[in-house]
Design a protein around this motif. Structure first.
Motif, PDB file in Angstrom:
ATOM      1  N   HIS A 181      41.621  36.428  40.682  1.00 33.22           N
ATOM      2  CA  HIS A 181      40.651  35.449  41.180  1.00 33.22           C
ATOM      3  C   HIS A 181      39.304  36.116  41.457  1.00 33.22           C
ATOM      4  CE1 HIS A 181      39.089  31.939  43.274  1.00 33.22           C
ATOM      5  NE2 HIS A 181      38.747  32.733  44.287  1.00 33.22           N
ATOM      6  N   GLN A 182      39.328  37.323  42.038  1.00 30.39           N
ATOM      7  CA  GLN A 182      38.085  38.050  42.292  1.00 30.39           C
ATOM      8  C   GLN A 182      37.383  38.421  40.983  1.00 30.39           C
ATOM      9  OE1 GLN A 182      38.764  41.406  44.858  1.00 30.39           O
ATOM     10  NE2 GLN A 182      40.042  40.227  46.269  1.00 30.39           N
ATOM     11  N   MET A 183      38.165  38.805  39.990  1.00 27.97           N
ATOM     12  CA  MET A 183      37.607  39.180  38.694  1.00 27.97           C
ATOM     13  C   MET A 183      36.919  37.977  38.036  1.00 27.97           C
ATOM     14  SD  MET A 183      38.079  42.361  37.563  1.00 27.97           S
ATOM     15  CE  MET A 183      39.199  43.745  37.531  1.00 27.97           C
ATOM     16  N   ASP A 190      34.037  37.552  31.064  1.00 28.00           N
ATOM     17  CA  ASP A 190      33.587  38.842  30.522  1.00 28.00           C
ATOM     18  C   ASP A 190      34.656  39.896  30.853  1.00 28.00           C
ATOM     19  OD1 ASP A 190      32.295  41.005  29.551  1.00 28.00           O
ATOM     20  OD2 ASP A 190      30.428  40.714  30.675  1.00 28.00           O
ATOM     21  N   PHE A 191      35.610  40.070  29.942  1.00 30.07           N
ATOM     22  CA  PHE A 191      36.722  40.992  30.201  1.00 30.07           C
ATOM     23  C   PHE A 191      36.286  42.455  30.135  1.00 30.07           C
ATOM     24  CE2 PHE A 191      38.562  37.135  28.279  1.00 30.07           C
ATOM     25  CZ  PHE A 191      39.352  36.725  29.330  1.00 30.07           C
ATOM     26  N   ASP A 192      35.282  42.754  29.330  1.00 33.64           N
ATOM     27  CA  ASP A 192      34.794  44.131  29.266  1.00 33.64           C
ATOM     28  C   ASP A 192      34.169  44.554  30.593  1.00 33.64           C
ATOM     29  OD1 ASP A 192      35.598  44.403  26.629  1.00 33.64           O
ATOM     30  OD2 ASP A 192      33.692  43.653  25.834  1.00 33.64           O
ATOM     31  N   ALA A 193      33.412  43.667  31.194  1.00 30.03           N
ATOM     32  CA  ALA A 193      32.820  43.978  32.497  1.00 30.03           C
ATOM     33  C   ALA A 193      33.897  44.095  33.576  1.00 30.03           C
ATOM     34  CB  ALA A 193      31.802  42.902  32.874  1.00 30.03           C
ATOM     35  N   MET A 194      34.941  43.308  33.476  1.00 24.88           N
ATOM     36  CA  MET A 194      36.050  43.416  34.431  1.00 24.88           C
ATOM     37  C   MET A 194      36.713  44.786  34.365  1.00 24.88           C
ATOM     38  SD  MET A 194      37.943  39.723  33.988  1.00 24.88           S
ATOM     39  CE  MET A 194      37.082  38.162  34.115  1.00 24.88           C
ATOM     40  N   PRO A 207      40.565  45.647  28.886  1.00 21.26           N
ATOM     41  CA  PRO A 207      40.228  44.227  28.662  1.00 21.26           C
ATOM     42  C   PRO A 207      41.388  43.418  28.104  1.00 21.26           C
ATOM     43  CG  PRO A 207      38.444  45.628  27.900  1.00 21.26           C
ATOM     44  CD  PRO A 207      39.573  46.548  28.278  1.00 21.26           C
ATOM     45  N   GLY A 208      42.174  44.014  27.210  1.00 20.40           N
ATOM     46  CA  GLY A 208      43.316  43.291  26.668  1.00 20.40           C
ATOM     47  C   GLY A 208      44.372  43.007  27.721  1.00 20.40           C
ATOM     48  N   GLU A 209      44.632  43.966  28.610  1.00 21.34           N
ATOM     49  CA  GLU A 209      45.615  43.752  29.673  1.00 21.34           C
ATOM     50  C   GLU A 209      45.143  42.698  30.660  1.00 21.34           C
ATOM     51  OE1 GLU A 209      47.596  48.241  29.796  1.00 21.34           O
ATOM     52  OE2 GLU A 209      45.945  47.719  31.128  1.00 21.34           O
ATOM     53  N   ILE A 210      43.850  42.691  30.975  1.00 18.63           N
ATOM     54  CA  ILE A 210      43.320  41.679  31.895  1.00 18.63           C
ATOM     55  C   ILE A 210      43.398  40.291  31.266  1.00 18.63           C
ATOM     56  CG2 ILE A 210      41.252  40.924  33.115  1.00 18.63           C
ATOM     57  CD1 ILE A 210      40.442  43.868  33.316  1.00 18.63           C
ATOM     58  N   ARG A 211      43.054  40.195  29.982  1.00 18.88           N
ATOM     59  CA  ARG A 211      43.135  38.911  29.276  1.00 18.88           C
ATOM     60  C   ARG A 211      44.574  38.399  29.249  1.00 18.88           C
ATOM     61  NH1 ARG A 211      41.395  40.602  24.994  1.00 18.88           N
ATOM     62  NH2 ARG A 211      39.179  40.064  25.111  1.00 18.88           N
ATOM     63  N   LYS A 212      45.528  39.302  29.015  1.00 15.92           N
ATOM     64  CA  LYS A 212      46.930  38.890  28.977  1.00 15.92           C
ATOM     65  C   LYS A 212      47.412  38.446  30.360  1.00 15.92           C
ATOM     66  CE  LYS A 212      49.534  41.391  26.405  1.00 15.92           C
ATOM     67  NZ  LYS A 212      50.365  42.514  25.894  1.00 15.92           N
ATOM     68  N   ALA A 213      46.975  39.146  31.429  1.00 17.31           N
ATOM     69  CA  ALA A 213      47.388  38.774  32.785  1.00 17.31           C
ATOM     70  C   ALA A 213      46.826  37.419  33.180  1.00 17.31           C
ATOM     71  CB  ALA A 213      46.931  39.858  33.770  1.00 17.31           C
ATOM     72  N   ILE A 214      45.584  37.147  32.793  1.00 16.94           N
ATOM     73  CA  ILE A 214      44.985  35.835  33.100  1.00 16.94           C
ATOM     74  C   ILE A 214      45.702  34.736  32.330  1.00 16.94           C
ATOM     75  CG2 ILE A 214      42.880  34.461  32.848  1.00 16.94           C
ATOM     76  CD1 ILE A 214      41.280  36.978  33.451  1.00 16.94           C
ATOM     77  N   LYS A 215      46.066  35.006  31.083  1.00 14.51           N
ATOM     78  CA  LYS A 215      46.787  34.017  30.286  1.00 14.51           C
ATOM     79  C   LYS A 215      48.150  33.714  30.894  1.00 14.51           C
ATOM     80  CE  LYS A 215      48.334  33.121  25.553  1.00 14.51           C
ATOM     81  NZ  LYS A 215      48.437  33.687  24.175  1.00 14.51           N
ATOM     82  N   LYS A 216      48.849  34.751  31.387  1.00 20.99           N
ATOM     83  CA  LYS A 216      50.149  34.536  32.022  1.00 20.99           C
ATOM     84  C   LYS A 216      50.016  33.765  33.330  1.00 20.99           C
ATOM     85  CE  LYS A 216      52.970  36.738  29.191  1.00 20.99           C
ATOM     86  NZ  LYS A 216      54.112  36.083  28.533  1.00 20.99           N
ATOM     87  N   ALA A 222      42.881  27.904  35.915  1.00 25.99           N
ATOM     88  CA  ALA A 222      43.921  27.978  36.934  1.00 25.99           C
ATOM     89  C   ALA A 222      43.648  29.132  37.901  1.00 25.99           C
ATOM     90  CB  ALA A 222      45.293  28.162  36.277  1.00 25.99           C
ATOM     91  N   VAL A 223      43.145  30.246  37.384  1.00 26.80           N
ATOM     92  CA  VAL A 223      42.841  31.391  38.253  1.00 26.80           C
ATOM     93  C   VAL A 223      41.652  31.075  39.142  1.00 26.80           C
ATOM     94  CG1 VAL A 223      42.102  33.794  38.272  1.00 26.80           C
ATOM     95  CG2 VAL A 223      43.832  33.049  36.633  1.00 26.80           C
ATOM     96  N   LYS A 224      40.645  30.356  38.630  1.00 29.82           N
ATOM     97  CA  LYS A 224      39.493  29.990  39.453  1.00 29.82           C
ATOM     98  C   LYS A 224      39.890  29.095  40.613  1.00 29.82           C
ATOM     99  CE  LYS A 224      35.986  30.260  35.807  1.00 29.82           C
ATOM    100  NZ  LYS A 224      35.028  29.490  34.967  1.00 29.82           N
TER     101      LYS A 224
END
Length: 226
Positions: A181-183, A190-194, A207-216, A222-224
């Motif tokens: 949620h903070q990210m 912007d996953f690269d900035a995260m 960035p790929g791991e963050i994108r996958k975690a948000i998708k899950k 939903a995260v917002k």
């Protein structure tokens, strides 16, 4: 003043250090607990090594091409003929990309012959042309080895368990939900900035791991709202 416990310890036949050494030896000799599928655990022999157990069950304990510890192949080293006196000093085995020079008695060059066939001699015998030939030879040896009835049964049970296996559903923890949620609140999509944020991205996720975690977790929206 000597206590009753100390007096009994002095009269006993073995000291505490000797008893602890015996207990340590028992722990060392005790075989470790086998963790794995039931088909392997039921047919596991604790008196054998891991490589010996896998071989008895028709499995491969290590995918490395170059085995060690007594299981590697032994090749007979061919005898290398020594050059005789008065003969040409032409070596018996020449590598490709080189040339053989023949000289007369006065040292003048008579002919130059280029070598096109690779013949390399090592301390362990003739070298392999490529790793593919060595891999093919190992696969042929494994295919020609007959498997026992126990090995066939274990392999069938493992294949059946693999077919029945279902993917494990991943759940997002409360702490991970707050972190995502903070990210998303700070960088949106912007996953690269995260991934470059050292304060929030304490686990150094890519960035790929963050994108996958948000998708899950259900996606950006939903995260917002979490």
């Amino acid at each position: 003043m000597v206590t009753v416990r100390q007096r009994k310890k002095q009269k006993s036949g073995s000291s505490a250090s000797a008893r602890s050494k015996k207990a340590e030896q028992k722990r060392i000799k005790r075989a470790p607990t086998m963790h794995g599928p039931a088909a392997i655990k039921d047919n596991w022999d604790p008196k054998k090594t891991v490589r010996e157990n896998y071989k008895a069950l028709g499995l491969i304990g290590d995918l490395s091409m170059r085995d060690s510890g007594g299981s590697e192949k032994t090749y007979s080293q061919p005898a290398i003929a020594k050059p005789k006196a008065g003969k040409s000093n032409k070596p018996s085995l020449i590598s490709s990309g080189t040339a053989t020079i023949e000289r007369d008695e006065e040292g003048n060059i008579i002919s130059i012959q280029e070598n096109t066939v690779q013949q390399v001699q090592t301390a362990w015998g003739p070298a392999f042309d490529s790793d593919a030939e060595e891999e093919e030879e190992i696969e042929q040896d494994e295919d020609t080895q007959p498997k026992s009835a126990k090995a066939i049964e274990v392999i069938s049970a493992l294949e059946h368990a693999a077919q029945q296996a279902t993917p494990v559903e991943r759940f997002t923890s409360t702490r991970e939900q707050d972190w995502l949620h903070q990210m998303v609140k700070k960088y949106d999509d912007d996953f690269d900035a995260m991934s470059r944020d050292r304060l929030i991205n304490v686990w150094q996720k890519t960035p790929g791991e963050i994108r996958k975690a948000i998708k899950k977790a259900g996606g950006l929206e939903a995260v917002k709202q979490s």
